[in-house]
Design an enzyme around this catalytic site. Sequence first.
Site, mmCIF file in Angstrom:
data_model
loop_
_atom_site.group_PDB
_atom_site.id
_atom_site.type_symbol
_atom_site.label_atom_id
_atom_site.label_comp_id
_atom_site.label_asym_id
_atom_site.label_seq_id
_atom_site.Cartn_x
_atom_site.Cartn_y
_atom_site.Cartn_z
ATOM 1 N N LYS A 120 0.874 -1.171 0.000
ATOM 2 C CA LYS A 120 0.000 0.000 0.000
ATOM 3 C C LYS A 120 0.910 1.219 0.000
ATOM 4 C CE LYS A 120 -4.042 1.983 2.265
ATOM 5 N NZ LYS A 120 -3.603 3.362 2.304
ATOM 6 N N LYS A 319 -2.740 -2.556 7.695
ATOM 7 C CA LYS A 319 -1.825 -1.446 7.956
ATOM 8 C C LYS A 319 -0.618 -1.874 8.804
ATOM 9 C CE LYS A 319 -3.190 2.425 6.791
ATOM 10 N NZ LYS A 319 -4.245 3.269 7.288
ATOM 11 N N CYS A 416 29.676 23.115 32.765
ATOM 12 C CA CYS A 416 30.823 23.678 33.495
ATOM 13 C C CYS A 416 30.726 25.177 33.697
ATOM 14 C CB CYS A 416 32.129 23.328 32.785
ATOM 15 S SG CYS A 416 32.377 24.207 31.230
ATOM 16 N N CYS A 431 30.814 25.156 23.961
ATOM 17 C CA CYS A 431 31.372 25.411 25.283
ATOM 18 C C CYS A 431 32.858 25.674 25.116
ATOM 19 C CB CYS A 431 31.158 24.193 26.171
ATOM 20 S SG CYS A 431 32.273 24.126 27.583
HETATM 21 S S1 IVH Z 1 -6.737 -0.378 -4.439
HETATM 22 C C1 IVH Z 1 -11.146 -0.187 -4.620
HETATM 23 N N1 IVH Z 1 -4.157 -0.787 -4.240
HETATM 24 O O1 IVH Z 1 -4.917 3.420 -0.636
HETATM 25 C C2 IVH Z 1 -9.701 -0.292 -4.462
HETATM 26 N N2 IVH Z 1 -5.059 1.189 -3.296
HETATM 27 O O2 IVH Z 1 -8.119 3.689 0.630
HETATM 28 C C3 IVH Z 1 -9.070 0.993 -4.209
HETATM 29 N N3 IVH Z 1 -3.407 2.683 -2.276
HETATM 30 O O3 IVH Z 1 -6.047 6.254 -1.565
HETATM 31 C C4 IVH Z 1 -7.649 1.074 -4.128
HETATM 32 N N4 IVH Z 1 -1.650 1.437 -2.713
HETATM 33 O O4 IVH Z 1 -4.733 5.254 -3.540
HETATM 34 C C5 IVH Z 1 -5.185 0.025 -3.949
HETATM 35 N N5 IVH Z 1 -1.867 -1.243 -4.155
HETATM 36 C C6 IVH Z 1 -2.906 -0.435 -3.877
HETATM 37 C C7 IVH Z 1 -2.731 0.789 -3.194
HETATM 38 C C8 IVH Z 1 -3.842 1.575 -2.921
HETATM 39 C C9 IVH Z 1 -2.078 2.575 -2.167
HETATM 40 C C10 IVH Z 1 -4.215 3.816 -1.759
HETATM 41 C C11 IVH Z 1 -5.265 4.312 -2.694
HETATM 42 C C12 IVH Z 1 -6.304 4.913 -1.788
HETATM 43 C C13 IVH Z 1 -6.099 4.168 -0.508
HETATM 44 C C14 IVH Z 1 -7.235 3.201 -0.271
#
Ligand code: IVH
Length: 684
Positions: A120, A319, A416, A431
């Site tokens: 992500k 996450k 000091c 210093c």
């Molecule tokens: S899929 C319906 N794949 O994460 C699917 N999103 O809330 C929608 N993001 O702002 C997104 N990497 O831009 C997907 N490999 C990835 C991602 C990704 C980052 C971001 C996306 C969005 C948020 C999802």
Amino acid sequence: MAPKSSDSVIADINWLRDEINRFNYQYYVLDDPSVPDAEYDRLFNQLKAIESEQPSLITPDSPTQRVGAMPLAAFKTVAHEKPMLSLDNAFADDDLIAFDKRLKDRLEHAGDIEYACEPKLDGIAISLLYEDGLLVRALTRGDGLNGEDITANVRTIKTVPLKLYGDDYPQRLEVRGEIFMPKAGFAALNDAARAADEKIFVNPRNAAAGSLRQLDSRITAKRPLQLCAYSVGIHEGQALPAKHTDILLSLKRWGFAPNDQLQVASSIAQCIAYHQRLGDARDSLDYDIDGVVFKVNNINQQEELGFVSRAPRWAIAYKFPAQEELTTLEAVEFQVGRTGSITPVARLAPVFVGGVTVSNATLHNRDEIARLDVRVGDTVIVRRAGDVIPQIVAVVKDRRPVDAAEIIFPAQCPACGSPATEVPGEAAIRCEGGLICPAQRKEAICHFVSRKALDVDGLGDKLVEQLVDKSLITTVADLFTLTREQLAELPRMGEKSADNVLAALNASKQTSLARFIYALGIREVGEATARNLAGHFGQLDALAQADEEVLQQVDDVGPVVAHFIRDFFIAQENIDIVNRLRELGVHWPEQEISASDKPQPLAEQTVVITGTLESMSRDQAGEKLRALGAKVAGSVSKKTSFIVAGPGAGSKLTKAEALGVKVLNEADMQALLAEHAATNNNSD
Ligand code: IVH
């Protein structure tokens, strides 16, 4: 020569554009360039020259059109034809298992579900519309229903195809993905901003967002942005493959660089393993990620599952722990370093960030405090990523309490009481107490015994502090006159510990010239410079007598460092200490031959050592490999020649395996060292 007919100029232009697009594809998508950069530049300049003579032949998809256009007054808001959704979050393995179970129930599917696993990326979501293969529009996600038209900015990003590659793409195609700034580009951008006294960005995501929000796309063109395409939105004129990962392969064929971490998992258990692996590798990736995304790979199953409110049922984001958190700055204290520099240190309300509890962070100097405009009582953003020490990256100004107090630098050394003076050209204060300052003495002694210096085991900061406070030692030489009784009487010591410290001190007397030079704590002489000095001069006396001109012949030694070295050896009290140390038995092999005079079987090789070694420390292994000419690096990249991995190796090993870098174990390394020792027996 007769002027070329316009048909033949058009043919030339088309040929050049196709060649350049092909080279771009090989470079960015296949990661496998077929021509040197110089050839690319030659064709590119040729195309630019023709276009500047005949501007009417310039088309928006020409590879020359990435430099940015005239500034806009504002961005247009445009409705998404298909809404851009968000993702549900998981924070623990159980959340993921529950997600998988929900899907199996809904699909009435007994077997395992296949998932696509992706990082992500922490950037900005984007929608790119292609018509007949040409990029016609780029929209931000906005609120998911309406986005802003940032086409002019997105066109400047080299990894966004202006024209799709190949010819089997849908007539209308919307590609969705994330625009991000790689960590290295972010660091370089901030370094340049700092040097120019401009505003710096808090993190790569912020820098990417700020770069895309420019009304003047010529500014965006200079920012190191990249695209990672992760899905298709609307598509007309042609069906897409039946699996998400095959759609991503189609995108690759059409010119979108694939993500290097994409994987298929055949069960949720494999997804959990993927999350673990990527979490370990997180800090060694070239870009920031804040989690991983799992998507049901089968598009029919995706369609069957559908959506709930604004998120798909068939995907989830798992996450990672946050690397940035909010906390309050409770106080600022001033610490005196070994060379007298007085550094402001932030005392923070303890906060869990980047996997540890952080309660201190350096504020560096006056300039940094001014840049952050930080006051005591402020709410601040603390960032801790990887092994990097925690940093305050920004202040949340609208939470500033009315009684927030300005940070005042002391006029006297807090240790000091000597005057603390501003050094012209430096943001630090210093210093003036020199060795009468107990704080400087303590720091100098701690440095002298530290791992990369004389490496005295068991002599930690606390013990040094007691020894200095009780006036048992004043200089580093006094360490070697300490007695068993003196040590044993200290709180929490006893005879056994005293014996251990004495044994460690004794063992440390046999050292190397490079370590000894480093241990002296000369300003700006770090480990690498000390090594260069030892290699260059071979003997301490030669170094001590060298003038600034001679010193500057050494690698990495410029006028400033040369001056500090000279200053050190001019001072009689330093010479006395060095002489006493030698009288007390500190020694090293005389005449350490410069590395460049020895055979260098591992020259040009870059090595990374990770995990625990049994027969020696990582530092010792590094010294041995360096003696054979290798460069020892701290992080793994494609350029790494091999890594040495002991038990406990984590993300560096994972990354090496992912990149196909050769992995040696300790025995392999020993064999390599032995092999070269046989042919290189004039080494120390
Ligand atoms: S899929 C319906 N794949 O994460 C699917 N999103 O809330 C929608 N993001 O702002 C997104 N990497 O831009 C997907 N490999 C990835 C991602 C990704 C980052 C971001 C996306 C969005 C948020 C999802």
